[in-house]
Motif scaffolding. Structure first.
Motif, PDB file in Angstrom:
ATOM      1  N   PHE A   8       4.059  -0.626   4.294  1.00 37.36           N
ATOM      2  CA  PHE A   8       3.722   0.578   3.549  1.00 37.36           C
ATOM      3  C   PHE A   8       4.917   1.136   2.777  1.00 37.36           C
ATOM      4  CE2 PHE A   8       1.202   0.550   7.491  1.00 37.36           C
ATOM      5  CZ  PHE A   8      -0.062   0.389   6.928  1.00 37.36           C
ATOM      6  N   ILE A   9       4.622   1.698   1.624  1.00 39.66           N
ATOM      7  CA  ILE A   9       5.567   2.541   0.892  1.00 39.66           C
ATOM      8  C   ILE A   9       5.044   3.960   1.083  1.00 39.66           C
ATOM      9  CG2 ILE A   9       6.467   3.216  -1.375  1.00 39.66           C
ATOM     10  CD1 ILE A   9       6.114   0.257  -2.220  1.00 39.66           C
ATOM     11  N   ILE A  10       5.887   4.830   1.603  1.00 38.09           N
ATOM     12  CA  ILE A  10       5.477   6.211   1.871  1.00 38.09           C
ATOM     13  C   ILE A  10       6.233   7.110   0.905  1.00 38.09           C
ATOM     14  CG2 ILE A  10       5.314   8.028   3.621  1.00 38.09           C
ATOM     15  CD1 ILE A  10       5.574   5.649   5.698  1.00 38.09           C
ATOM     16  N   VAL A  11       5.494   7.939   0.170  1.00 35.45           N
ATOM     17  CA  VAL A  11       6.105   8.855  -0.787  1.00 35.45           C
ATOM     18  C   VAL A  11       5.775  10.289  -0.401  1.00 35.45           C
ATOM     19  CG1 VAL A  11       6.172   7.212  -2.695  1.00 35.45           C
ATOM     20  CG2 VAL A  11       4.173   8.683  -2.413  1.00 35.45           C
ATOM     21  N   LYS A  12       6.626  11.187  -0.838  1.00 37.82           N
ATOM     22  CA  LYS A  12       6.524  12.585  -0.441  1.00 37.82           C
ATOM     23  C   LYS A  12       5.413  13.336  -1.174  1.00 37.82           C
ATOM     24  CE  LYS A  12       9.770  16.310   0.528  1.00 37.82           C
ATOM     25  NZ  LYS A  12      11.177  16.688   0.444  1.00 37.82           N
ATOM     26  N   THR A  40       3.779   8.375  -6.915  1.00 35.31           N
ATOM     27  CA  THR A  40       3.124   7.065  -6.974  1.00 35.31           C
ATOM     28  C   THR A  40       3.143   6.502  -8.389  1.00 35.31           C
ATOM     29  OG1 THR A  40       0.925   8.005  -7.332  1.00 35.31           O
ATOM     30  CG2 THR A  40       1.600   7.623  -5.032  1.00 35.31           C
ATOM     31  N   ARG A  41       3.354   7.348  -9.387  1.00 36.45           N
ATOM     32  CA  ARG A  41       3.406   6.902 -10.786  1.00 36.45           C
ATOM     33  C   ARG A  41       4.832   6.639 -11.265  1.00 36.45           C
ATOM     34  NH1 ARG A  41      -0.288  10.994 -10.470  1.00 36.45           N
ATOM     35  NH2 ARG A  41       1.121  12.534 -11.365  1.00 36.45           N
ATOM     36  N   ASP A  42       5.819   6.857 -10.405  1.00 29.66           N
ATOM     37  CA  ASP A  42       7.223   6.621 -10.763  1.00 29.66           C
ATOM     38  C   ASP A  42       7.530   5.133 -10.583  1.00 29.66           C
ATOM     39  OD1 ASP A  42      10.020   6.352 -10.807  1.00 29.66           O
ATOM     40  OD2 ASP A  42      10.324   8.344  -9.928  1.00 29.66           O
ATOM     41  N   MET A  57       0.841  -1.165   0.000  1.00 32.99           N
ATOM     42  CA  MET A  57       0.000   0.000   0.000  1.00 32.99           C
ATOM     43  C   MET A  57       0.895   1.240   0.000  1.00 32.99           C
ATOM     44  SD  MET A  57      -2.539   1.537   2.911  1.00 32.99           S
ATOM     45  CE  MET A  57      -3.743   0.274   2.880  1.00 32.99           C
ATOM     46  N   VAL A  58       0.539   2.217  -0.812  1.00 33.13           N
ATOM     47  CA  VAL A  58       1.315   3.444  -0.914  1.00 33.13           C
ATOM     48  C   VAL A  58       0.582   4.560  -0.166  1.00 33.13           C
ATOM     49  CG1 VAL A  58       2.303   5.148  -2.486  1.00 33.13           C
ATOM     50  CG2 VAL A  58       2.245   2.740  -3.148  1.00 33.13           C
ATOM     51  N   ILE A  59       1.332   5.259   0.673  1.00 32.18           N
ATOM     52  CA  ILE A  59       0.806   6.384   1.450  1.00 32.18           C
ATOM     53  C   ILE A  59       1.561   7.638   1.023  1.00 32.18           C
ATOM     54  CG2 ILE A  59       0.622   7.369   3.774  1.00 32.18           C
ATOM     55  CD1 ILE A  59       0.484   4.509   4.838  1.00 32.18           C
ATOM     56  N   ILE A  60       0.847   8.748   0.946  1.00 33.74           N
ATOM     57  CA  ILE A  60       1.469  10.022   0.593  1.00 33.74           C
ATOM     58  C   ILE A  60       1.554  10.881   1.855  1.00 33.74           C
ATOM     59  CG2 ILE A  60       1.275  12.099  -0.820  1.00 33.74           C
ATOM     60  CD1 ILE A  60      -0.565  10.198  -2.650  1.00 33.74           C
ATOM     61  N   SER A  61       2.779  11.314   2.181  1.00 34.41           N
ATOM     62  CA  SER A  61       2.984  12.167   3.347  1.00 34.41           C
ATOM     63  C   SER A  61       4.303  12.912   3.190  1.00 34.41           C
ATOM     64  CB  SER A  61       3.028  11.337   4.630  1.00 34.41           C
ATOM     65  OG  SER A  61       3.345  12.163   5.726  1.00 34.41           O
ATOM     66  N   ARG A  62       4.262  14.201   3.334  1.00 36.11           N
ATOM     67  CA  ARG A  62       5.499  14.978   3.198  1.00 36.11           C
ATOM     68  C   ARG A  62       6.265  15.099   4.513  1.00 36.11           C
ATOM     69  NH1 ARG A  62       3.838  20.846   4.122  1.00 36.11           N
ATOM     70  NH2 ARG A  62       1.663  20.593   4.619  1.00 36.11           N
ATOM     71  N   TYR A  63       5.739  14.541   5.599  1.00 37.06           N
ATOM     72  CA  TYR A  63       6.334  14.731   6.917  1.00 37.06           C
ATOM     73  C   TYR A  63       7.445  13.756   7.277  1.00 37.06           C
ATOM     74  CZ  TYR A  63       2.288  17.695   7.352  1.00 37.06           C
ATOM     75  OH  TYR A  63       1.358  18.664   7.137  1.00 37.06           O
ATOM     76  N   PHE A  64       7.623  12.716   6.534  1.00 34.60           N
ATOM     77  CA  PHE A  64       8.618  11.690   6.860  1.00 34.60           C
ATOM     78  C   PHE A  64      10.008  11.981   6.312  1.00 34.60           C
ATOM     79  CE2 PHE A  64       4.860   9.205   7.665  1.00 34.60           C
ATOM     80  CZ  PHE A  64       5.250   8.328   8.653  1.00 34.60           C
ATOM     81  N   PHE A  65      10.165  13.025   5.536  1.00 35.25           N
ATOM     82  CA  PHE A  65      11.348  13.107   4.685  1.00 35.25           C
ATOM     83  C   PHE A  65      12.318  14.212   5.052  1.00 35.25           C
ATOM     84  CE2 PHE A  65       7.945  11.012   2.518  1.00 35.25           C
ATOM     85  CZ  PHE A  65       8.558   9.822   2.219  1.00 35.25           C
ATOM     86  N   TYR A  66      13.573  13.865   4.890  1.00 35.51           N
ATOM     87  CA  TYR A  66      14.693  14.734   5.191  1.00 35.51           C
ATOM     88  C   TYR A  66      15.412  15.064   3.885  1.00 35.51           C
ATOM     89  CZ  TYR A  66      19.220  16.065   7.194  1.00 35.51           C
ATOM     90  OH  TYR A  66      20.365  16.733   7.526  1.00 35.51           O
ATOM     91  N   ARG A  67      15.642  16.312   3.639  1.00 34.92           N
ATOM     92  CA  ARG A  67      16.352  16.786   2.442  1.00 34.92           C
ATOM     93  C   ARG A  67      15.758  16.254   1.156  1.00 34.92           C
ATOM     94  NH1 ARG A  67      22.710  17.169   4.002  1.00 34.92           N
ATOM     95  NH2 ARG A  67      22.427  18.521   5.803  1.00 34.92           N
ATOM     96  N   ASN A  68      16.582  15.565   0.351  1.00 44.03           N
ATOM     97  CA  ASN A  68      16.155  15.126  -0.979  1.00 44.03           C
ATOM     98  C   ASN A  68      15.490  13.757  -1.003  1.00 44.03           C
ATOM     99  OD1 ASN A  68      17.155  17.479  -2.102  1.00 44.03           O
ATOM    100  ND2 ASN A  68      19.185  16.619  -2.360  1.00 44.03           N
ATOM    101  N   ILE A 103       8.931   3.151  -7.196  1.00 44.23           N
ATOM    102  CA  ILE A 103       8.067   2.177  -6.522  1.00 44.23           C
ATOM    103  C   ILE A 103       8.710   0.788  -6.541  1.00 44.23           C
ATOM    104  CG2 ILE A 103       5.808   1.036  -6.568  1.00 44.23           C
ATOM    105  CD1 ILE A 103       5.818   3.992  -5.519  1.00 44.23           C
ATOM    106  N   ASN A 104       9.355   0.422  -7.635  1.00 44.80           N
ATOM    107  CA  ASN A 104      10.038  -0.875  -7.682  1.00 44.80           C
ATOM    108  C   ASN A 104      11.183  -0.921  -6.663  1.00 44.80           C
ATOM    109  OD1 ASN A 104      10.168  -3.513  -8.872  1.00 44.80           O
ATOM    110  ND2 ASN A 104      12.079  -2.865  -9.828  1.00 44.80           N
ATOM    111  N   HIS A 105      11.940   0.174  -6.551  1.00 46.71           N
ATOM    112  CA  HIS A 105      13.012   0.265  -5.545  1.00 46.71           C
ATOM    113  C   HIS A 105      12.435  -0.024  -4.153  1.00 46.71           C
ATOM    114  CE1 HIS A 105      16.775   2.112  -3.871  1.00 46.71           C
ATOM    115  NE2 HIS A 105      15.962   2.297  -2.841  1.00 46.71           N
ATOM    116  N   GLU A 106      11.335   0.608  -3.841  1.00 48.33           N
ATOM    117  CA  GLU A 106      10.727   0.429  -2.523  1.00 48.33           C
ATOM    118  C   GLU A 106      10.127  -0.970  -2.364  1.00 48.33           C
ATOM    119  OE1 GLU A 106      11.403   2.557  -0.206  1.00 48.33           O
ATOM    120  OE2 GLU A 106      12.305   3.959  -1.619  1.00 48.33           O
ATOM    121  N   ARG A 107       9.612  -1.549  -3.428  1.00 39.83           N
ATOM    122  CA  ARG A 107       9.092  -2.922  -3.364  1.00 39.83           C
ATOM    123  C   ARG A 107      10.225  -3.917  -3.073  1.00 39.83           C
ATOM    124  NH1 ARG A 107       6.797  -4.631  -8.247  1.00 39.83           N
ATOM    125  NH2 ARG A 107       5.896  -6.379  -7.126  1.00 39.83           N
TER     126      ARG A 107
END
Length: 110
Positions: free
Chosen positions: A21-25, A30-32, A1-12, A36-40
């Motif tokens: 979960f896969i969390i993206v900024k 989510t379309r990259d 499951m992919v979650i969108i949240s900008r709060y988890f991320f540091y710098r780049n 997504i494969n890297h995170e899988r």
């Protein structure tokens, strides 16, 4: 499951995996397919190490490699888990043929 949240991320950093979960900024990430494969790949690594040992191993290896490389970012880039994921992130079929514990091939290789 992919979650969108900008709060988890540091710098780049733009994505991370916290099983299951896969969390993206940002939503567009989510379309990259490569990202997504890297995170899988990380999801698979976490599953095979029964989740908690993955995080302990990740932190221990990172701490050792910080001492080795004298750089947190260079240590991150040389983690066995990251090296495997970066190497195969562009291969959408990798997880279908991946052998268990494949990250161990990248422990000490330069």
């Amino acid at each position: 499951m992919v979650i969108i949240s900008r709060y988890f991320f540091y710098r780049n950093y733009v994505a991370l995996t916290l099983w299951p979960f896969i969390i993206v900024k940002a939503p567009e990430l989510t379309r990259d397919k490569v990202l997504i494969n890297h995170e899988r790949i990380h999801l698979r690594q976490q599953e095979e190490l029964l989740i908690l040992p993955f995080y302990l191993w990740y932190l221990l290896e990172w701490a050792i490699k910080i001492l080795w490389y004298l750089s947190p970012y260079k240590a991150y880039c040389n983690l066995s888990f990251e090296r495997e994921a970066y190497k195969y992130e562009s291969d959408p079929t990798y997880l279908q043929r991946r052998k268990r514990y494949s990250f161990t091939h990248y422990l000490w290789k330069a």
